[in-house]
Design a protein around this motif. Structure first.
Motif, PDB file in Angstrom:
ATOM      1  N   MET A   1     -71.857 -16.458 -91.726  1.00 34.83           N
ATOM      2  CA  MET A   1     -71.009 -16.047 -90.609  1.00 34.83           C
ATOM      3  C   MET A   1     -69.635 -16.723 -90.610  1.00 34.83           C
ATOM      4  O   MET A   1     -68.687 -16.205 -90.020  1.00 34.83           O
ATOM      5  N   ALA A   2     -69.502 -17.857 -91.261  1.00 34.49           N
ATOM      6  CA  ALA A   2     -68.238 -18.599 -91.225  1.00 34.49           C
ATOM      7  C   ALA A   2     -67.090 -17.751 -91.764  1.00 34.49           C
ATOM      8  O   ALA A   2     -67.240 -17.078 -92.790  1.00 34.49           O
ATOM      9  N   PRO A   3     -65.929 -17.753 -91.085  1.00 37.34           N
ATOM     10  CA  PRO A   3     -64.773 -16.972 -91.567  1.00 37.34           C
ATOM     11  C   PRO A   3     -64.356 -17.414 -92.964  1.00 37.34           C
ATOM     12  O   PRO A   3     -64.449 -18.594 -93.310  1.00 37.34           O
ATOM     13  N   ARG A   4     -63.891 -16.467 -93.763  1.00 37.37           N
ATOM     14  CA  ARG A   4     -63.591 -16.736 -95.167  1.00 37.37           C
ATOM     15  C   ARG A   4     -62.106 -16.606 -95.471  1.00 37.37           C
ATOM     16  O   ARG A   4     -61.358 -15.982 -94.730  1.00 37.37           O
ATOM     17  N   PHE A   5     -61.737 -17.178 -96.589  1.00 35.65           N
ATOM     18  CA  PHE A   5     -60.364 -17.118 -97.085  1.00 35.65           C
ATOM     19  C   PHE A   5     -60.428 -16.845 -98.580  1.00 35.65           C
ATOM     20  O   PHE A   5     -61.422 -17.168 -99.249  1.00 35.65           O
TER      21      PHE A   5
ATOM     22  N   PHE B   1     -55.263 -15.117 -98.415  1.00 39.67           N
ATOM     23  CA  PHE B   1     -55.696 -14.071 -97.497  1.00 39.67           C
ATOM     24  C   PHE B   1     -56.831 -14.633 -96.639  1.00 39.67           C
ATOM     25  O   PHE B   1     -57.809 -15.160 -97.164  1.00 39.67           O
ATOM     26  N   TYR B   2     -56.678 -14.530 -95.331  1.00 36.59           N
ATOM     27  CA  TYR B   2     -57.700 -15.086 -94.441  1.00 36.59           C
ATOM     28  C   TYR B   2     -58.262 -13.976 -93.548  1.00 36.59           C
ATOM     29  O   TYR B   2     -57.548 -13.052 -93.159  1.00 36.59           O
ATOM     30  N   GLU B   3     -59.535 -14.084 -93.256  1.00 36.54           N
ATOM     31  CA  GLU B   3     -60.183 -13.078 -92.426  1.00 36.54           C
ATOM     32  C   GLU B   3     -59.625 -13.070 -91.015  1.00 36.54           C
ATOM     33  O   GLU B   3     -59.494 -14.122 -90.375  1.00 36.54           O
TER      34      GLU B   3
ATOM     35  N   LEU C   1     -49.632 -17.370 -96.018  1.00 39.23           N
ATOM     36  CA  LEU C   1     -50.846 -16.786 -95.477  1.00 39.23           C
ATOM     37  C   LEU C   1     -50.638 -15.333 -95.084  1.00 39.23           C
ATOM     38  O   LEU C   1     -49.546 -14.944 -94.653  1.00 39.23           O
ATOM     39  N   GLU C   2     -51.704 -14.556 -95.235  1.00 36.16           N
ATOM     40  CA  GLU C   2     -51.682 -13.161 -94.797  1.00 36.16           C
ATOM     41  C   GLU C   2     -53.066 -12.801 -94.273  1.00 36.16           C
ATOM     42  O   GLU C   2     -54.077 -13.084 -94.932  1.00 36.16           O
ATOM     43  N   SER C   3     -53.109 -12.190 -93.090  1.00 36.17           N
ATOM     44  CA  SER C   3     -54.406 -11.829 -92.511  1.00 36.17           C
ATOM     45  C   SER C   3     -54.999 -10.643 -93.251  1.00 36.17           C
ATOM     46  O   SER C   3     -54.289  -9.809 -93.813  1.00 36.17           O
ATOM     47  N   LEU C   4     -56.336 -10.563 -93.213  1.00 37.64           N
ATOM     48  CA  LEU C   4     -57.056  -9.531 -93.951  1.00 37.64           C
ATOM     49  C   LEU C   4     -58.144  -8.946 -93.058  1.00 37.64           C
ATOM     50  O   LEU C   4     -59.030  -9.668 -92.588  1.00 37.64           O
ATOM     51  N   ALA C   5     -58.065  -7.643 -92.817  1.00 38.92           N
ATOM     52  CA  ALA C   5     -59.084  -6.957 -92.004  1.00 38.92           C
ATOM     53  C   ALA C   5     -60.186  -6.449 -92.932  1.00 38.92           C
ATOM     54  O   ALA C   5     -60.392  -5.256 -93.116  1.00 38.92           O
ATOM     55  N   GLY C   6     -60.881  -7.372 -93.556  1.00 40.07           N
ATOM     56  CA  GLY C   6     -61.929  -7.037 -94.514  1.00 40.07           C
ATOM     57  C   GLY C   6     -62.299  -8.284 -95.288  1.00 40.07           C
ATOM     58  O   GLY C   6     -61.847  -9.385 -94.982  1.00 40.07           O
TER      59      GLY C   6
END
Length: 574
Positions: A492-496, A506-508, A535-540
């Motif tokens: 469950m931990a958010p990933r990068f 890229f971060y979740e 950094l750039e957010s990632l919807a996936g």
């Protein structure tokens, strides 16, 4: 064994699904289960159930993997199926381990310059189709390890294709992202649309031609595909669309039985897939670099993540020297990737207060990026284990469905590097080790992994998600074995993620199809930016399946199985 058995399989799946789902209403998440005997974690609940019932009726972990793979090829054909390939890592309870390479191969008529610099021909359409290997690999694995009749393993998937399955929210997302391709291809359009519109989540989808194909495979095995009527129909469809696949390509396809790579790190033994997979060796290099710091390899979350990113960038710089071992001598590269001394030297180049441009990490070649996949983790009653990653590459592969067979065809040729004279001076050249050759296998990021402790099975892990698989699998492993998180929290931990080129973290930051929100915390992002990371957010992101064998919970030990909620699947066990 026919009609009554078929009805039994269909009824069984629909009876068991509500029973498994009730765990959620009791205050726990259905994405995690605890089992005493056997467990199956896939990214679709119905396929986990089908695999579990194979184990319950005396099947080997390989039997369950075969049945689950056939199921996934029906309900999740955007990601895997008979038109694609796979890597299967098997570890027997007696300690014997094997790696089955059922990766797709370039057709005999393929050549290094076949696309003439036109990357779109490599990415989609008939010329992007490589020779499928999944079925050959599943059949060989069953012949070597299976306990149940072949037909028993194929029939549940055939029933799903014929009687229909519900479009999942995740599959619908994949359909939406491939809308134009689906509407442009008659085969896909006939299956996934109604009255000119995409089917919606919850709609029933049927693939009668695929059901017919699976029926033939159930009766006649892989011969019907590689040297029979299915193959003839498939090749005719591909050639009609402008492809170069031939009957000879199918007849000459070989499953490669390889020795798993292995390494001891952090008090554990890691078994991974050798080339043409780059995942196992890259993961071990990362772990060896981080092991130099000692556990938990950093006194703050942001420092640990920074070190992981730097280790990941080094792994990506080295991996592009790998290729198909039948065409490229990559023994020295693999030796470096597995070497603690090599990792120690790379660790000296990592600074805790800063990061660097991509060229700093010594990468000579540009990256290639594989795409959509599906992963299965399985442990049976005897503690035989399977970690298998399947793929058709991009969503719906080549975006061609063979109308005669119902099979979605891969676009695995896109995983080869392509020579080109038109590139930016700031971007490294493509990797010659991964250039196209007839019957060569393209480099992959797939990372099926089995973990041992004191020569006993400890965990099975792997992920889908293209080039991000290496990072995702390694992060789940580290969350549990280095940071002490429980199996569910580890997943469950958010990933990068980082792929070296572009030089971006890229971060979740996304809400999944079942409503969970994953996001790397703002304070960690700020700390990374202070060190110079872009950094750039990632919807996936990646979808991980994780099974942990709790060795101290009885003679055989409990199995804690997790299916990643990011895709909406759940595990099954007994």
């Amino acid at each position: 064994m026919s009609s009554s058995f078929n009805l039994f399989c269909t009824v069984l799946v629909f009876l068991l699904l509500p029973a498994i789902s009730t765990q959620e209403s009791e205050g726990t998440r259905r994405e995690v289960i605890v089992a005493r005997h056997g467990a199956v974690a896939t990214d679709d609940g119905s396929c986990s159930v089908i695999g579990m019932e194979v184990l319950r009726t005396g099947g080997h972990a390989v039997d369950a993997a075969v049945a689950a793979a056939f199921c996934l090829g029906v309900v999740n054909s955007a990601s895997s199926g008979l038109g694609g390939g796979a890597f299967m890592l098997i570890r027997q309870a007696n300690g014997k381990a094997q790696a089955l390479d059922m990766r797709e191969t370039a057709p005999a008529e393929a050549s290094q310059d076949m696309y003439a610099g036109n990357a779109s021909l490599k990415a989609t359409g008939a010329l992007s189709i490589a020779t499928p290997g999944e079925l050959a690999g599943l059949h060989k694995a069953w012949k070597d390890y299976g306990k149940l009749p072949w037909e028993r393993l194929v029939r549940p998937a055939e029933n799903l294709a014929r009687r229909g399955f519900k479009i999942s929210p995740y599959l619908y997302m994949q359909m939406e992202k491939t809308r134009s391709g689906i509407l442009a291809d008659k085969g896909l359009r006939d299956i996934f649309t109604s009255n000119g519109e995409l089917l919606r989540p919850g709609d029933i989808c049927r693939n009668m031609k695929l059901a017919e194909t699976l029926g033939k495979i159930a009766r006649y095995g892989s011969e019907a595909f590689y040297n029979g009527s299915i193959g003839v129909d498939l090749v005719r469809d591909v050639q009609s669309a402008g492809g170069i696949l031939t009957i000879s390509d199918l007849k000459k396809y070989e499953v490669k039985v390889r020795e798993p790579i292995s390494a001891k790190v952090l008090g554990l033994e890691i078994l991974g897939m050798p080339p043409p997979s780059s995942g196992g060796a890259s993961m071990i290099l990362m772990l060896n670099i981080l092991a130099q710091y000692g556990l938990p390899f950093g006194n703050s979350s942001d420092l640990r993540i920074h070190r992981q990113i730097e280790a990941l960038k080094h792994a990506f710089a080295v991996r592009m020297n790998l290729g198909d071992p039948d065409f490229v001598d990559e023994s020295e590269v693999v030796a470096d990737l597995l070497s603690p001394k090599f990792a120690e030297e790379l660790k000296k180049t990592i600074f805790d207060n800063m990061t660097f441009d991509s060229s700093y990490y010594g990468g000579r070649w540009n990256q290639t990026f594989d795409h959509g996949t599906s992963h299965v983790s399985i442990v049976d009653v005897e503690r035989n284990a399977v970690s298998m990653t399947n793929t058709v590459n991009s969503y719906f592969g080549s975006q061609i469905l063979s109308p005669s067979t119902g099979i979605v065809l891969n676009n695995e040729m896109d995983d080869f590097s392509m020579p080109t004279g038109n590139r930016s001076k700031s971007v490294p050249p493509p990797a010659p080790a991964n250039f196209i050759r007839p019957r060569k296998r393209p480099l992959s990021s797939m990372t099926p992994t089995i973990v041992l402790k004191d020569e006993k099975l400890k965990a099975v892990v792997g992920a889908s998600g293209g080039a991000m698989i290496i990072a995702g699998t390694t992060e789940v492993f580290l969350n549990h074995f280095a940071l002490g998180m429980d199996p569910l929290s580890s997943v469950m931990a958010p990933r990068f993620y980082h792929e070296l080129i572009p030089n971006t973290v890229f971060y979740e930051n996304w809400t999944t199809v079942i409503g969970d929100h994953f996001e790397v915390p703002a304070d960690i992002r700020a700390a990374l930016q202070k060190r110079g990371h872009v950094l750039e957010s990632l919807a996936g992101g990646t979808i991980c399946q994780f099974i942990v064998h709790e060795l101290d919970s009885g003679s055989m030990g409990e199995l804690v199985a997790v299916s990643d909620p990011r895709k909406g699947g759940f595990p099954a066990g007994f």
